[in-house]
Design a protein around this motif. Structure first.
Motif, short mmCIF file in Angstrom:
data_model
loop_
_atom_site.label_atom_id
_atom_site.label_comp_id
_atom_site.label_asym_id
_atom_site.label_seq_id
_atom_site.Cartn_x
_atom_site.Cartn_y
_atom_site.Cartn_z
N VAL A 38 -9.26 -2.75 1.04
CA VAL A 38 -10.18 -1.64 0.80
C VAL A 38 -9.35 -0.36 0.70
CG1 VAL A 38 -12.14 -0.35 1.74
CG2 VAL A 38 -12.02 -2.84 2.01
N TYR A 39 -9.64 0.46 -0.31
CA TYR A 39 -8.82 1.61 -0.63
C TYR A 39 -9.67 2.86 -0.87
CZ TYR A 39 -5.41 -2.04 -1.64
OH TYR A 39 -4.58 -3.12 -1.54
N ALA A 40 -9.12 4.01 -0.53
CA ALA A 40 -9.67 5.29 -0.96
C ALA A 40 -9.14 5.52 -2.38
CB ALA A 40 -9.22 6.41 -0.02
N VAL A 41 -10.05 5.86 -3.29
CA VAL A 41 -9.69 5.98 -4.70
C VAL A 41 -10.28 7.23 -5.32
CG1 VAL A 41 -9.47 3.47 -5.04
CG2 VAL A 41 -11.67 4.58 -5.46
N LYS A 42 -9.70 7.63 -6.44
CA LYS A 42 -10.30 8.63 -7.32
C LYS A 42 -10.76 7.90 -8.56
CE LYS A 42 -6.67 11.42 -7.28
NZ LYS A 42 -5.74 12.56 -7.47
N VAL A 43 -11.94 8.25 -9.06
CA VAL A 43 -12.52 7.54 -10.19
C VAL A 43 -12.88 8.51 -11.30
CG1 VAL A 43 -14.34 5.96 -10.94
CG2 VAL A 43 -13.52 5.88 -8.57
N LYS A 44 -12.34 8.25 -12.49
CA LYS A 44 -12.73 9.04 -13.67
C LYS A 44 -13.81 8.28 -14.42
CE LYS A 44 -8.33 11.31 -14.63
NZ LYS A 44 -7.17 11.31 -15.52
N THR A 45 -14.93 8.94 -14.65
CA THR A 45 -16.02 8.37 -15.44
C THR A 45 -16.19 9.24 -16.69
OG1 THR A 45 -17.85 9.71 -14.58
CG2 THR A 45 -17.16 7.80 -13.25
N GLN A 46 -17.07 8.81 -17.59
CA GLN A 46 -17.35 9.62 -18.77
C GLN A 46 -18.01 10.94 -18.37
OE1 GLN A 46 -19.64 7.03 -21.29
NE2 GLN A 46 -17.89 5.71 -21.74
N GLY A 47 -18.67 10.96 -17.21
CA GLY A 47 -19.38 12.15 -16.78
C GLY A 47 -18.63 13.02 -15.78
N GLY A 87 0.80 -1.22 0.00
CA GLY A 87 0.00 0.00 0.00
C GLY A 87 0.83 1.26 0.00
N ASP A 88 2.08 1.18 -0.46
CA ASP A 88 2.97 2.34 -0.48
C ASP A 88 2.82 3.08 -1.81
OD1 ASP A 88 4.96 4.21 -0.24
OD2 ASP A 88 6.51 2.80 0.41
N PHE A 111 -5.58 4.65 -7.17
CA PHE A 111 -5.50 4.24 -5.78
C PHE A 111 -4.71 5.27 -4.97
CE2 PHE A 111 -6.73 0.63 -8.12
CZ PHE A 111 -7.53 -0.12 -7.28
N ILE A 112 -5.34 5.77 -3.90
CA ILE A 112 -4.76 6.85 -3.12
C ILE A 112 -4.20 6.34 -1.79
CG2 ILE A 112 -5.22 9.09 -2.01
CD1 ILE A 112 -5.41 9.02 -5.13
N LYS A 113 -5.00 5.59 -1.05
CA LYS A 113 -4.54 5.14 0.27
C LYS A 113 -5.30 3.88 0.67
CE LYS A 113 -3.99 6.83 5.01
NZ LYS A 113 -2.57 6.88 5.28
N LYS A 114 -4.59 2.94 1.28
CA LYS A 114 -5.24 1.73 1.78
C LYS A 114 -5.96 2.04 3.09
CE LYS A 114 -4.61 -3.19 2.50
NZ LYS A 114 -3.71 -4.33 2.31
N ILE A 115 -7.19 1.58 3.19
CA ILE A 115 -7.98 1.79 4.41
C ILE A 115 -7.85 0.60 5.34
CG2 ILE A 115 -10.34 2.08 5.30
CD1 ILE A 115 -10.97 3.64 2.71
N LYS A 119 -18.20 2.54 7.79
CA LYS A 119 -16.96 3.04 8.39
C LYS A 119 -15.90 3.30 7.32
CE LYS A 119 -17.58 0.58 12.78
NZ LYS A 119 -17.11 -0.56 13.58
N ASP A 120 -15.84 2.42 6.32
CA ASP A 120 -14.88 2.59 5.23
C ASP A 120 -15.16 3.88 4.47
OD1 ASP A 120 -13.84 0.10 5.92
OD2 ASP A 120 -14.87 -0.96 4.31
N GLU A 121 -16.44 4.16 4.24
CA GLU A 121 -16.81 5.39 3.53
C GLU A 121 -16.41 6.61 4.36
OE1 GLU A 121 -20.72 7.85 2.05
OE2 GLU A 121 -20.73 5.67 1.74
N SER A 122 -16.63 6.56 5.66
CA SER A 122 -16.24 7.66 6.53
C SER A 122 -14.73 7.86 6.52
CB SER A 122 -16.70 7.42 7.97
OG SER A 122 -18.11 7.42 8.04
N ALA A 123 -13.98 6.75 6.54
CA ALA A 123 -12.51 6.83 6.50
C ALA A 123 -12.05 7.46 5.18
CB ALA A 123 -11.91 5.44 6.67
N ALA A 124 -12.69 7.08 4.06
CA ALA A 124 -12.32 7.65 2.76
C ALA A 124 -12.62 9.14 2.73
CB ALA A 124 -13.05 6.92 1.65
N ARG A 125 -13.77 9.53 3.25
CA ARG A 125 -14.13 10.96 3.25
C ARG A 125 -13.12 11.76 4.08
NH1 ARG A 125 -18.92 12.20 0.88
NH2 ARG A 125 -20.41 10.50 0.58
#
Length: 187
Positions: free
Chosen positions: A101-110, A53-54, A154-158, A176-182
């Motif tokens: 489980v990871y905090a991520v950034k996601v690119k979509t078509q929108g 996760g580095d 991938f930004i950070k491992k939760i 809890k995972d969603e709260s950690a990502a936020r």
């Protein structure tokens, strides 16, 4: 020198590659190793860093953030039933060095969104999966992503993936995972 190997068990080297390339009218040549802080940058090193996760060191080695792109396919819709719908990304049976489980950034078509991704075997469901699945829940998103190609950075491992005694415990952990990502994205 180059430590490039390929083929069954890595038995073939650069000389074999050059010979095979010449047969097809393609030119191949060896390049010197690329090093960072005295360590050779290789796919083995990248996989090791990813499994730890580095992501900061992975970015230094690659010159960019680590991302996986793929098409959203239909899953079993468990996330939807747990009020946390996920986009299932077809990894085409690729073996990925990520698990958890990871905090991520996601690119979509929108547009781009923050999210929470799970890479693993979904042990709580009790199904014997042979290949890891990539599922991502986009934060503050509503819509249909089926058939779209997404790019997940991938930004950070939760946390690690682990088996829960039941779906209610899993649902509580997902919150809890969603709260950690936020929290990660608010910094």
């Amino acid at each position: 020198g180059s430590l490039f190997n390929f083929g069954c068990g890595g038995r073939a080297g650069i000389e074999e590659l050059i010979r095979l390339a010449n047969q097809w009218g393609v030119t191949a040549e060896a390049i010197d190793d690329v090093q960072l802080d005295g360590e050779r940058i290789s796919s083995t090193l990248i996989r090791r860093l990813l499994s730890k996760g580095d992501f900061a060191q992975v970015k230094r080695c690659l010159g960019r953030e680590y991302a996986i792109a793929g098409e959203v396919v239909h899953g079993n819709e468990l996330g939807r039933r747990l009020q946390m719908p996920t986009a299932n990304i077809n990894l085409h049976r690729k073996c990925v060095p990520l698990h958890g489980v990871y905090a991520v950034k996601v690119k979509t078509q929108g547009g781009a969104y923050y999210g929470v991704a799970n890479v693993g075997l979904r042990p709580t469901l009790g199904t014997a999966l042979q290949y890891s699945l990539l599922e991502v829940h986009l934060l503050d998103f509503a819509g249909d992503l089926y058939g779209q190609y997404l790019e997940i950075t991938f930004i950070k491992k939760i946390r690690d993936e682990f088996k829960f005694a039941g779906l209610e415990l899993l649902k509580a952990q997902l919150a809890k995972d969603e709260s950690a990502a936020r929290l990660i994205f608010s910094k």
